[in-house]
Structures are given as C-alpha cells and as structure tokens.
Design a protein around this motif. Sequence first.
Motif, PDB file in Angstrom:
ATOM      1  N   THR A 174      13.111 -11.078 -47.866  1.00 38.89           N
ATOM      2  CA  THR A 174      14.208 -11.154 -48.830  1.00 38.89           C
ATOM      3  C   THR A 174      15.483 -10.439 -48.381  1.00 38.89           C
ATOM      4  O   THR A 174      16.523 -10.583 -49.023  1.00 38.89           O
ATOM      5  N   PHE A 175      15.417  -9.684 -47.288  1.00 41.37           N
ATOM      6  CA  PHE A 175      16.575  -8.911 -46.827  1.00 41.37           C
ATOM      7  C   PHE A 175      16.604  -8.948 -45.301  1.00 41.37           C
ATOM      8  O   PHE A 175      15.558  -8.801 -44.663  1.00 41.37           O
ATOM      9  N   HIS A 176      17.706  -9.248 -44.675  1.00 45.00           N
ATOM     10  CA  HIS A 176      19.067  -9.325 -45.127  1.00 45.00           C
ATOM     11  C   HIS A 176      19.514 -10.777 -45.141  1.00 45.00           C
ATOM     12  O   HIS A 176      19.222 -11.513 -44.210  1.00 45.00           O
ATOM     13  N   VAL A 177      20.221 -11.164 -46.182  1.00 40.74           N
ATOM     14  CA  VAL A 177      20.650 -12.556 -46.340  1.00 40.74           C
ATOM     15  C   VAL A 177      21.481 -13.026 -45.163  1.00 40.74           C
ATOM     16  O   VAL A 177      21.330 -14.168 -44.690  1.00 40.74           O
ATOM     17  N   ASP A 178      22.359 -12.175 -44.648  1.00 39.77           N
ATOM     18  CA  ASP A 178      23.344 -12.603 -43.644  1.00 39.77           C
ATOM     19  C   ASP A 178      22.824 -12.605 -42.215  1.00 39.77           C
ATOM     20  O   ASP A 178      23.500 -13.121 -41.322  1.00 39.77           O
ATOM     21  N   TYR A 179      21.658 -12.026 -41.962  1.00 35.01           N
ATOM     22  CA  TYR A 179      21.167 -11.917 -40.590  1.00 35.01           C
ATOM     23  C   TYR A 179      19.759 -12.492 -40.502  1.00 35.01           C
ATOM     24  O   TYR A 179      18.765 -11.789 -40.736  1.00 35.01           O
ATOM     25  N   SER A 180      19.675 -13.750 -40.152  1.00 40.58           N
ATOM     26  CA  SER A 180      18.387 -14.449 -40.173  1.00 40.58           C
ATOM     27  C   SER A 180      17.398 -13.880 -39.163  1.00 40.58           C
ATOM     28  O   SER A 180      16.179 -13.990 -39.345  1.00 40.58           O
ATOM     29  N   LEU A 181      17.889 -13.259 -38.088  1.00 42.68           N
ATOM     30  CA  LEU A 181      17.006 -12.683 -37.082  1.00 42.68           C
ATOM     31  C   LEU A 181      16.545 -11.272 -37.449  1.00 42.68           C
ATOM     32  O   LEU A 181      15.693 -10.702 -36.789  1.00 42.68           O
ATOM     33  N   LEU A 182      17.151 -10.705 -38.467  1.00 38.56           N
ATOM     34  CA  LEU A 182      16.798  -9.355 -38.912  1.00 38.56           C
ATOM     35  C   LEU A 182      16.491  -9.400 -40.406  1.00 38.56           C
ATOM     36  O   LEU A 182      17.241  -8.870 -41.230  1.00 38.56           O
ATOM     37  N   ARG A 183      15.400 -10.036 -40.749  1.00 39.92           N
ATOM     38  CA  ARG A 183      14.993 -10.149 -42.147  1.00 39.92           C
ATOM     39  C   ARG A 183      13.618  -9.535 -42.341  1.00 39.92           C
ATOM     40  O   ARG A 183      12.741  -9.727 -41.514  1.00 39.92           O
ATOM     41  N   TRP A 184      13.479  -8.844 -43.477  1.00 38.06           N
ATOM     42  CA  TRP A 184      12.232  -8.160 -43.777  1.00 38.06           C
ATOM     43  C   TRP A 184      11.863  -8.351 -45.247  1.00 38.06           C
ATOM     44  O   TRP A 184      12.731  -8.578 -46.099  1.00 38.06           O
ATOM     45  N   PRO A 185      10.590  -8.239 -45.583  1.00 40.79           N
ATOM     46  CA  PRO A 185      10.151  -8.338 -46.984  1.00 40.79           C
ATOM     47  C   PRO A 185      10.291  -6.997 -47.702  1.00 40.79           C
ATOM     48  O   PRO A 185       9.383  -6.166 -47.682  1.00 40.79           O
ATOM     49  N   LEU A 186      11.445  -6.791 -48.341  1.00 39.54           N
ATOM     50  CA  LEU A 186      11.703  -5.531 -49.038  1.00 39.54           C
ATOM     51  C   LEU A 186      11.441  -5.619 -50.542  1.00 39.54           C
ATOM     52  O   LEU A 186      11.279  -4.595 -51.204  1.00 39.54           O
ATOM     53  N   ASP A 187      11.458  -6.836 -51.082  1.00 35.06           N
ATOM     54  CA  ASP A 187      11.253  -7.024 -52.523  1.00 35.06           C
ATOM     55  C   ASP A 187       9.807  -7.471 -52.746  1.00 35.06           C
ATOM     56  O   ASP A 187       9.356  -8.441 -52.139  1.00 35.06           O
ATOM     57  N   HIS A 188       9.116  -6.780 -53.632  1.00 28.06           N
ATOM     58  CA  HIS A 188       7.675  -6.934 -53.732  1.00 28.06           C
ATOM     59  C   HIS A 188       7.242  -7.207 -55.163  1.00 28.06           C
ATOM     60  O   HIS A 188       7.924  -6.834 -56.124  1.00 28.06           O
ATOM     61  N   LEU A 189       6.065  -7.806 -55.286  1.00 28.62           N
ATOM     62  CA  LEU A 189       5.351  -7.860 -56.554  1.00 28.62           C
ATOM     63  C   LEU A 189       3.867  -7.697 -56.248  1.00 28.62           C
ATOM     64  O   LEU A 189       3.298  -8.484 -55.490  1.00 28.62           O
ATOM     65  N   PHE A 190       3.280  -6.657 -56.804  1.00 25.11           N
ATOM     66  CA  PHE A 190       1.853  -6.403 -56.684  1.00 25.11           C
ATOM     67  C   PHE A 190       1.231  -6.505 -58.071  1.00 25.11           C
ATOM     68  O   PHE A 190       1.873  -6.176 -59.074  1.00 25.11           O
ATOM     69  N   HIS A 191      -0.014  -6.927 -58.140  1.00 29.51           N
ATOM     70  CA  HIS A 191      -0.643  -7.077 -59.449  1.00 29.51           C
ATOM     71  C   HIS A 191      -2.132  -6.758 -59.357  1.00 29.51           C
ATOM     72  O   HIS A 191      -2.738  -6.757 -58.282  1.00 29.51           O
ATOM     73  N   SER A 192      -2.717  -6.509 -60.514  1.00 28.09           N
ATOM     74  CA  SER A 192      -4.141  -6.221 -60.588  1.00 28.09           C
ATOM     75  C   SER A 192      -4.944  -7.510 -60.453  1.00 28.09           C
ATOM     76  O   SER A 192      -4.400  -8.617 -60.414  1.00 28.09           O
ATOM     77  N   ARG A 193      -6.239  -7.369 -60.418  1.00 32.63           N
ATOM     78  CA  ARG A 193      -7.131  -8.514 -60.186  1.00 32.63           C
ATOM     79  C   ARG A 193      -7.198  -9.470 -61.373  1.00 32.63           C
ATOM     80  O   ARG A 193      -7.862 -10.508 -61.286  1.00 32.63           O
ATOM     81  N   HIS A 194      -6.495  -9.123 -62.459  1.00 30.00           N
ATOM     82  CA  HIS A 194      -6.513  -9.969 -63.650  1.00 30.00           C
ATOM     83  C   HIS A 194      -5.710 -11.256 -63.474  1.00 30.00           C
ATOM     84  O   HIS A 194      -5.740 -12.125 -64.342  1.00 30.00           O
ATOM     85  N   PHE A 195      -4.972 -11.360 -62.357  1.00 30.68           N
ATOM     86  CA  PHE A 195      -4.073 -12.500 -62.165  1.00 30.68           C
ATOM     87  C   PHE A 195      -4.455 -13.309 -60.928  1.00 30.68           C
ATOM     88  O   PHE A 195      -4.966 -12.761 -59.944  1.00 30.68           O
ATOM     89  N   THR A 196      -4.162 -14.598 -60.990  1.00 25.86           N
ATOM     90  CA  THR A 196      -4.179 -15.452 -59.808  1.00 25.86           C
ATOM     91  C   THR A 196      -2.776 -16.042 -59.652  1.00 25.86           C
ATOM     92  O   THR A 196      -1.938 -15.916 -60.552  1.00 25.86           O
ATOM     93  N   LEU A 197      -2.519 -16.654 -58.517  1.00 24.82           N
ATOM     94  CA  LEU A 197      -1.155 -17.067 -58.186  1.00 24.82           C
ATOM     95  C   LEU A 197      -0.935 -18.562 -58.392  1.00 24.82           C
ATOM     96  O   LEU A 197      -1.677 -19.389 -57.872  1.00 24.82           O
ATOM     97  N   GLN A 198       0.110 -18.860 -59.138  1.00 27.83           N
ATOM     98  CA  GLN A 198       0.577 -20.237 -59.250  1.00 27.83           C
ATOM     99  C   GLN A 198       1.503 -20.574 -58.075  1.00 27.83           C
ATOM    100  O   GLN A 198       1.326 -21.575 -57.397  1.00 27.83           O
ATOM    101  N   ASN A 199       2.476 -19.693 -57.858  1.00 25.78           N
ATOM    102  CA  ASN A 199       3.462 -19.972 -56.820  1.00 25.78           C
ATOM    103  C   ASN A 199       4.274 -18.710 -56.547  1.00 25.78           C
ATOM    104  O   ASN A 199       4.463 -17.880 -57.428  1.00 25.78           O
ATOM    105  N   ILE A 200       4.713 -18.582 -55.310  1.00 24.96           N
ATOM    106  CA  ILE A 200       5.661 -17.526 -54.963  1.00 24.96           C
ATOM    107  C   ILE A 200       6.693 -18.137 -54.027  1.00 24.96           C
ATOM    108  O   ILE A 200       6.343 -18.887 -53.114  1.00 24.96           O
ATOM    109  N   GLN A 201       7.969 -17.857 -54.284  1.00 30.07           N
ATOM    110  CA  GLN A 201       9.008 -18.442 -53.443  1.00 30.07           C
ATOM    111  C   GLN A 201      10.254 -17.567 -53.399  1.00 30.07           C
ATOM    112  O   GLN A 201      10.559 -16.847 -54.354  1.00 30.07           O
ATOM    113  N   ARG A 202      10.914 -17.640 -52.268  1.00 29.06           N
ATOM    114  CA  ARG A 202      12.210 -16.985 -52.118  1.00 29.06           C
ATOM    115  C   ARG A 202      13.272 -17.955 -52.602  1.00 29.06           C
ATOM    116  O   ARG A 202      13.307 -19.111 -52.179  1.00 29.06           O
ATOM    117  N   LEU A 203      14.129 -17.483 -53.485  1.00 26.61           N
ATOM    118  CA  LEU A 203      15.155 -18.338 -54.072  1.00 26.61           C
ATOM    119  C   LEU A 203      16.445 -18.281 -53.251  1.00 26.61           C
ATOM    120  O   LEU A 203      16.625 -17.383 -52.418  1.00 26.61           O
TER     121      LEU A 203
END
Length: 362
Positions: free
Chosen positions: A275-304
């Motif tokens: 998710t970071f950095h928008v302007d530098y495609s060669l220097l991008r890292w996953p800085l924005d996160h969502l963690f959850h307990s085992r009570h959930f399963t995943l429908q979808n995850i996407q970068r907007l």
Amino acid sequence: MLTILTFCTLLILLATLLPLSRHPHWIIRGMDFPRLQLTILATVLLIADVVFLDTQMINTQALILVTMLCLIWQLCWILPYTFLFPKEVKTSTEFNADNQLSIITSNVLTPNRNAEALIQLVNKHKPDVLVTLESDQWWENKLKILETDMPYSIKCPLDNLYGMHVFSRLPLGEQEICYLVEKDVPSIHATLTLRTGDHIRVHFLHPAPPSPTENAESAERDAELVIVARSVAESDQPVIVTGDLNDVAWSATTRLFRKISGLLDPRVGRGAFNTFHVDYSLLRWPLDHLFHSRHFTLQNIQRLPSIGSDHFPLLTRLSFTPSQSTNQEGIKAGACEHEWAKAVSAEQKVSKNDVPKPGEAP
C-alpha cells in the motif's frame, strides 16, 4: 567485475544480517522493509556471478554461496505473502449478508486535498467501516457527507499526521481514544455490532515509524503493537486490529505481533497488497494491515486506486463464521517471544492493561 560483484554481495549480506539484531535503531529496523527488493537484487547477482565470473575459482564460489544464503533467507520472509504459500485464512463460503463485514483502511496523507476521490471509493464499494489515518479537521469536515449513510463515528482530528477517524454503518459502542505509548499518537478502541447482533472488539492503530524524521528507534511503535497483541490474546471475543502500523508484513516485529496476539493475516497465501508508496512502484511495501481472530473467514481483500495520498486504501471483506474458528490457526509464540514482548513493553513502561478491552465483562 569481480570487485563490483563482491561489493554488491557484501551490501546484500549487510542488509540481510542487520535485521537479525533486535536493536531498535531506525537504520537496522529499516532493513526489514526492502526484503522483496533484496530478493530481486540477490537473484540478479547470482546470474551475474555465473555469467561474468569463473565459477571454478574459489572466490566466485564463495560469492555464489553467500548470495544464495541471503536469497534463501529473504525468500523465507516474503514467500508467505505469495500464492505459493498456504492460505492462513480460509476463503469464505458464507453468503448471508448479515454475516458480512467490510472495512476500508486509508491513510489519507494530511496535506492531500483530494477528499472526493475517497468519498467516491466509499460510495462505490459501500464498506461497513471506513477508518482514516492522518485525517485532520479539514478531512473531518469533508468526510462529514458520509455520515448520511455511516451515522456512527469516532473522531480524533489532529494536525500532527496522527489524526484518526472511524465512520461506520454499524453501531459503535464503548468508544475510547487512547494515547498508549506516546502523548501525541492516538489509537481508537471500540465495539462494533454486526447485523447479527454479535459484538466485535476493534482496535484502530497508527504508531509512529522509526525514521530520521520521526522516532530514532522503533521502540515506541513496537511497544504499542506488543501491548495490543498481549491484550487481545487474552480475549475470546471476535477481534479486528487494523491501521497503518508503519511496519511491513514480513518484519520480525509484525511477526511477533501475530504470534503473541494469535490473530490471523488474510494476506498470507494471497499476496502482499503493498500500500506504500504510491509514487514509487519499485519501492512499495505492505504498511497498512488488517488482522483478525479465527471467528472470520475472507470474502475478498484488495488494494484500491490512489486517492492522492502516498498510501493506497485497503479494502477487506470478511465473513463472521465462528463455526470455522477451529479450522484456522495462526503462528504460535514460544517462550522466547513472550519474554521479548514483555521486555519491549517494559522498556517503554507500558502494559497490556493500558489497552481498553471493549465488550469484555468487568
């Protein structure tokens, strides 16, 4: 050519060895970030060693061995965030709308004035919850239009790059804004009531990064992550922790957070979703996160798409499926990780007891 390749190999070796230290200085912790880039460079170096050097020479063989070991080590960290790794969170087969929960996490970048782009994304994807980081009073005023459809909110406008807002279609209860480690860095804690009536414990975080312009060390960031992890680990409630953690998914501290908390990472086995950095495609890292307990399963995850910030928004759609909780498991902490976590929080004189426990019985 031998001199150049030797120099490059030593640089990659240094960048690989530095993160093995638990020292919190920003230079050392910063080496957690470019693991993907180091993997690519190590691969290029291996090819160059074979093409340009005499592989019968012991010097060349030593270079190849060192580069190969660095490559394998970096791959061990990033492979979980590829399709080559088993999924940690099961794909949901639940289609009852009442059991769905969608969250957009967006670091808006305080000076960014393209609020309309974020509003359009919210109108298009209709998330149940929007959490914004770095949102000040200007952003609060612009996003007020969302309250027609998202009447529940928690607002903490600040002009120091650490403002936070939560807008929700679902009821928010037991709201609390805390400054867990640093007096000017807030976090938000609340309960979220699903359409089924079930209550979710939610924590929205944005600790300060280790950098030459912020904190010289990662100690404050690490302590906030650790005490939240230790707090939620004691809960049997459904839990979600999301935000800009100013740490990459493949760092030792994020891994420690996952181990201590017991929370799951829906990106494992699916991709990094940088998710970071928008302007530098060669220097991008996953800085924005969502963690959850085992009570959930995943429908979808996407970068907007970009909204003009230096971060892309992240959209995560979950299903509340507590019946699946015994079929999912994260990574476990050993005794050494628990001792490390206690030391990190003790150094900053903070405790898991400082973290609100919304929804917990008194």
